[in-house]
Enzyme design. Structure first.
Site, PDB file in Angstrom:
ATOM      1  N   GLY A   1     -21.586-118.416   3.703  1.00 12.16           N
ATOM      2  CA  GLY A   1     -22.476-117.298   3.947  1.00 12.16           C
ATOM      3  C   GLY A   1     -23.663-117.228   3.012  1.00 12.16           C
ATOM      4  O   GLY A   1     -24.790-116.944   3.435  1.00 12.16           O
ATOM      5  N   THR A   2     -23.439-117.471   1.731  1.00 18.00           N
ATOM      6  CA  THR A   2     -24.534-117.379   0.757  1.00 18.00           C
ATOM      7  C   THR A   2     -25.614-118.416   1.045  1.00 18.00           C
ATOM      8  O   THR A   2     -26.811-118.098   1.087  1.00 18.00           O
ATOM      9  CB  THR A   2     -24.000-117.550  -0.679  1.00 18.00           C
TER      10      THR A   2
ATOM     11  N   GLN B   1     -19.779-110.277   8.160  1.00 15.36           N
ATOM     12  CA  GLN B   1     -18.636-109.379   8.357  1.00 15.36           C
ATOM     13  C   GLN B   1     -18.368-109.032   9.817  1.00 15.36           C
ATOM     14  O   GLN B   1     -17.328-108.449  10.127  1.00 15.36           O
ATOM     15  CB  GLN B   1     -18.831-108.092   7.546  1.00 15.36           C
TER      16      GLN B   1
ATOM     17  N   SER C   1     -20.091-117.015   8.285  1.00  8.35           N
ATOM     18  CA  SER C   1     -19.210-117.744   7.376  1.00  8.35           C
ATOM     19  C   SER C   1     -17.866-117.982   8.041  1.00  8.35           C
ATOM     20  O   SER C   1     -17.320-117.094   8.705  1.00  8.35           O
ATOM     21  CB  SER C   1     -19.022-116.949   6.079  1.00  8.35           C
ATOM     22  N   SER C   2     -17.319-119.152   7.836  1.00  5.78           N
ATOM     23  CA  SER C   2     -16.055-119.536   8.462  1.00  5.78           C
ATOM     24  C   SER C   2     -14.846-118.794   7.896  1.00  5.78           C
ATOM     25  O   SER C   2     -13.980-118.333   8.632  1.00  5.78           O
ATOM     26  CB  SER C   2     -15.860-121.053   8.283  1.00  5.78           C
ATOM     27  N   HIS C   3     -14.799-118.648   6.570  1.00  2.00           N
ATOM     28  CA  HIS C   3     -13.559-118.168   5.955  1.00  2.00           C
ATOM     29  C   HIS C   3     -13.333-116.668   6.119  1.00  2.00           C
ATOM     30  O   HIS C   3     -12.295-116.149   5.719  1.00  2.00           O
ATOM     31  CB  HIS C   3     -13.501-118.557   4.470  1.00  2.00           C
TER      32      HIS C   3
ATOM     33  N   THR D   1     -24.356-134.648   3.563  1.00  2.00           N
ATOM     34  CA  THR D   1     -23.291-135.071   4.469  1.00  2.00           C
ATOM     35  C   THR D   1     -22.547-133.868   5.039  1.00  2.00           C
ATOM     36  O   THR D   1     -22.062-133.018   4.295  1.00  2.00           O
ATOM     37  CB  THR D   1     -22.288-135.978   3.727  1.00  2.00           C
TER      38      THR D   1
ATOM     39  N   CYS E   1     -16.646-107.095 -10.631  1.00  2.00           N
ATOM     40  CA  CYS E   1     -16.547-106.357 -11.892  1.00  2.00           C
ATOM     41  C   CYS E   1     -15.634-107.100 -12.851  1.00  2.00           C
ATOM     42  O   CYS E   1     -14.876-107.979 -12.471  1.00  2.00           O
ATOM     43  CB  CYS E   1     -15.986-104.950 -11.653  1.00  2.00           C
TER      44      CYS E   1
END
Length: 368
Positions: free
Chosen positions: A69-70, A178, A198-200, A229, A316
């Site tokens: 995602g990032t 999300q 994002s996959s996870h 790759t 945190c």
């Protein structure tokens, strides 16, 4: 341990694991290589792009796989800004974006001369489209609005925003990490120029994600969007998880909503001194609470001691929990923002898990 942190990550599904293993063993060739093993790997990636494109109602030549995602957020914004670099240097976003985007926009301001407008949200956690309209100038090149917030689950109206921006020729990005695989996303219907996923977060492997970039607008060389790759096995497992969950998406949404409502009723029944943040447009799998008196990091440790995995609303270190930007944007105080905890639900969540979580929450507050 009872796992209630699905918004942070999900376990890989059995099917995704099987696909990952199978592709790793039999299709290990570099997808950029010209020999037969490379061609076979490239064919898998191409088919995965087609399947993902169908799922989000987008052209497949705009799909690129990433490391998550990032990176998806970064690559999407970088390419959209390249495409509009001669049009202006004003960006509109929100004060509640994911840190990967919020920090990047700050960097663009400090190091690259962009002006960024950070819109607030109302008490319903919505971005007012009139505020977007008022913020647009002749220099505005990009608007970036997340689909759903990871801390409180509030969903933004992408279609309404996209329709307006399309008429004004302003590029539109949305962080859909999300929401992907949980509610429908239509790139076409919402006039989106890019999205990040994002996959996870959807029972696929970590280290894999994707972006959609509008091929009609973005002036790029496709091979340069994501050099390197391709993780063919990871991509195949990502799409396998997507396809496994897709037929049950609406049913699972309703099941999770029932569980959420059950937890809220438990909070009321037990007279737990906590505010459950509830909005009209909200992802049901994210349950955010502002505890009475108890700091979020302390509560998280106590939940863990009781065998339940949850999270606070922001990264945190123990004893130094920073107030959540999202909670501050709702008009809460810094002290209230530090009392945020998040429970997030998934495939394995059952009624008994939430009943225990409510009991633990009650005990934590009453004994603090």
């Amino acid at each position: 341990m009872i796992y209630l942190d699905y918004a942070a990550t999900t376990p890989m599904s059995t099917q995704a694991l099987q696909v990952y293993s199978e592709v790793s063993k039999n299709y290990f060739g570099n997808a950029n290589s010209l020999h037969d093993l490379g061609t076979s790997s490239k064919d898998i990636v191409t088919q995965c792009k087609i399947e993902l494109a169908k799922f989000i109602e987008a052209p497949s030549n705009g799909i690129f796989f990433t490391s998550g995602g990032t990176e998806s957020n970064m690559l999407a914004i970088q390419n959209l800004l390249k495409a509009s670099q001669n049009k202006g240097k004003h960006i509109i976003t929100t004060a509640i974006e994911h840190s990967s985007l919020f920090n990047y926009f700050n960097q663009l301001e400090k190091e690259h001369g962009y002006t960024v407008t950070y819109l607030g949200i109302d008490k319903k956690a919505q971005v007012d489209i009139q505020h977007i309209q008022q913020a647009i100038t002749s220099e505005t090149v990009l608007v970036s609005i997340q689909h759903a917030n990871s801390e409180i689950g509030a969903i933004q109206s992408l279609k309404e925003i996209g329709d307006f921006l399309h008429k004004h020729d302003v590029l539109f990005h949305s962080d859909c990490v999300q929401t992907f695989g949980k509610i429908p996303i239509s790139v076409k219907a919402c006039n989106l120029d890019s999205i990040s996923i994002s996959s996870h977060k959807n029972y696929g492997p970590k280290g894999v994600g994707a972006i959609y970039l509008n091929p009609n607008l973005v002036l790029y060389q496709p091979t340069n969007v994501k050099p390197g790759t391709t993780d063919v096995a990871g991509v195949a497992a990502f799409i396998a998880a997507m396809q496994e969950n897709a037929p049950y998406m609406e049913k699972e949404y309703q099941r999770i909503k029932v569980l959420r409502d059950l937890f809220v009723s438990e909070v009321v029944k037990r007279d737990i001194a906590a505010e459950v943040l509830t909005f009209d447009q909200q992802m049901p799998h994210i349950i955010s609470l502002l505890l009475d008196r108890v700091k979020g990091d302390y509560a998280m440790l106590e939940f863990n001691r009781a065998g339940i995995a949850i999270s606070t609303g922001s990264a945190c270190s123990i004893g130094h929990q920073e107030p959540s930007r999202t909670i501050l944007a709702l008009g809460k105080s810094a002290d209230e923002a530090k009392r945020l905890i998040r429970l997030s639900l998934g495939k394995s969540t059952e009624q008994a898990d939430l009943e225990k979580a409510a009991k633990v929450c009650q005990n934590i507050i009453s004994h603090y």
